[in-house]
Scaffold this active site. Structure first.
Site, PDB file in Angstrom:
ATOM      1  CB  SER A  32       3.272   6.260   2.557  1.00 43.50           C
ATOM      2  OG  SER A  32       4.036   5.756   3.633  1.00 43.50           O
TER       3      SER A  32
ATOM      4  CE  LYS B  47       6.425   7.462  -1.861  1.00 42.60           C
ATOM      5  NZ  LYS B  47       6.714   6.070  -1.510  1.00 42.60           N
TER       6      LYS B  47
ATOM      7  CD  GLU C 104       3.017   0.878  -7.100  1.00 40.59           C
ATOM      8  OE1 GLU C 104       3.885   0.275  -6.451  1.00 40.59           O
ATOM      9  OE2 GLU C 104       2.334   1.800  -6.613  1.00 40.59           O
TER      10      GLU C 104
END
Ligand code: ARG
Length: 462
Positions: free
Chosen positions: A278, A284, A291
């Site tokens: 991130s 993260k 995704e």
């Protein structure tokens, strides 16, 4: 240079040109267009419409064009409307007087249909190879997972239902991919028909032999009906469907990877090479590959529905609307290959947390149906057993006592039934062929491996 100016006195408008040019995307058909033209030259020669000398001049020019295209030295001109025009223009520059003989008996209508079928044959083969790679990876992960006895909860309604072997879960995706392979190869077989010789829509007065040109291009058959040959884009729609459904399967895998890598599940960890960070949150580790696999499915479904809308209502035979076939097809192929390649890398390198999976799978009531089946095996009607165990589970939850305590104390169950609640007991009892337990999974692994070997052999012949 346009090919059709003879009929026109005035110049065409710039805006018409902007709308109608397709070279920016159909240049991708260049190798197929050259192959189609070479087959056509062979046909013209056999028909006595070109001398041997003329044919070899055209062949040499086409080979030169092929080299220029491959070496990226081919110069496209602003006046090149599409790849067919561009190649014919260049052949004419190279072949002098013979150049203008190339297009006899041929139209861009049968030409583009031929090119696109050749492209699709190759593209579907490439996609299938990638699908098989992913199947192989799933198998390679499933085999040791079965040997280690890894298991996790199986879900229905997204609620824990019964424990299943991890290998069983991985292969469930593998079998869906195996059906995709079948579907893609089936589509590829059906499209293996040459439209060359159909001309604009009706064939030609020249003595052409579509069987021979089709064979020279490696097609299995030639068209049966020239109107159908130039207007049929079923193969594009079918390929888009097969890719969309494959995309849906990859999306469903993607969704599970997203869930499994979350802290809430914690079943799976991604290798650093296949996860992203991130820009703001230092801690993260994101499953972007999974995704995007999920996200691309929307785009693939869009290509299918969009193109069906293009086809709907088109009268016979060729209509310019059909030029809209290429971009969705090219994009669907590219996106699918990109997803397959990345998902394959992700699956090959991810690690599974067997302790987290087992802990989640061994929740006390995971064996509820085994208790009921234990009673059935001792003569109790299933409905009665189901309700008996159901009330024990409810009792245990309400009184906050371990289920094992109630099972132990129950006159119909007692200490003998307690073994069913041991960790790992439930999954071990799934013995139905094709079921989720270790014994049927060992057999399933063999069947999957055999199918994979057959598929790989089939692919080696394409
Ligand atoms: N660029 C066209 C297509 O992709 C080629 C065929 C054009 N034919 C025609 N009659 N204008 O469909």
């Amino acid at each position: 240079m346009t090919l059709w100016r003879g009929r026109f006195a005035g110049e065409s408008a710039d805006e018409l040109w902007t709308l109608s040019r397709s070279i920016q995307f159909d240049a991708r058909l260049a190798p197929d267009d050259v192959a189609g033209s070479k087959a056509h030259v062979g046909g013209l020669e056999r028909a006595g419409l070109l001398t041997t000398q003329e044919a070899s001049v055209l062949m040499a020019a086409l080979s030169r064009v092929e080299e220029e295209l491959a070496g990226e030295s081919f110069k496209f001109l602003p006046s090149d409307e599409d790849i067919h025009t561009a190649i014919e223009r260049r052949v004419t520059e190279l072949a002098g007087d013979v150049g203008p003989k190339l297009h006899a008996g041929r139209s861009r209508n049968d030409q583009v249909a031929t090119d696109l079928r050749l492209f699709t044959k190759r593209a579907l083969r490439d996609v299938v190879r990638r699908v098989v790679d992913l199947e192989r990876t799933l198998y390679d992960r499933a085999k040791p997972a079965a040997a280690h006895g890894y298991y996790l909860p199986g879900y229905t309604h997204m609620q824990r239902a019964q424990p299943v072997m991890l290998a069983h879960h991985l292969l469930a995706h593998g079998w869906a991919l195996a059906r995709d392979v079948d579907r893609l190869l089936d589509c590829r077989h059906r499209l293996d028909v040459s439209p060359l010789g159909a001309g604009a829509l009706a064939g030609s007065s020249l003595p052409l032999d579509p069987d021979a040109t089709g064979e020279a291009l490696g097609f299995l058959a030639r068209f049966e009906n020239s109107l159908d040959a130039v207007s049929d884009r079923d193969f594009v729609a079918e390929a888009l469907f097969a890719l969309a459904l494959l995309g849906v399967h990859l999306s469903r895998m993607g969704e599970e990877i997203v869930l499994w890598t979350s802290s809430e599940f914690g079943f799976m960890r991604l290798d650093d090479a296949w996860a992203t960070g991130s820009s703001m949150l230092p801690q993260k580790k994101n499953p972007d590959v999974a995704e995007l696999a999920r996200g691309k499915a929307g785009r693939l479904i869009g290509h299918l529905t969009g193109f069906l809308a293009t086809l709907k209502g088109l009268p016979l035979s060729y209509n310019r609307d059909l030029q809209e076939d290429k971009e969705p097809l090219f994009d669907a192929v590219d996106q699918t290959i990109a997803v397959l390649a990345a998902l394959n890398g992700l699956m090959a390198t991810a690690t599974f947390d067997d302790e987290r999976m087992a802990a989640a799978a061994d929740a006390a009531d995971a064996s509820a149906v085994d208790l009921a089946e234990w009673l059935v095996a001792r003569g109790m009607a299933f409905r009665t057993a189901h309700s008996l165990v159901g009330s024990l589970v409810r009792d245990a939850a309400e009184r906050r006592v371990p289920l094992a305590e109630l099972v132990d104390a129950h006159p119909d169950l007692g200490p003998d039934a307690l073994a069913l609640l041991e960790p790992g007991a439930a999954v071990g009892r799934r013995t139905t062929p094709g079921g989720a337990g270790p014994r049927p999974v060992a057999d399933q692994l063999k069947r999957f491996r055999d199918l994979l070997a057959k598929t790989e052999e089939r692919l080696s012949r394409l």
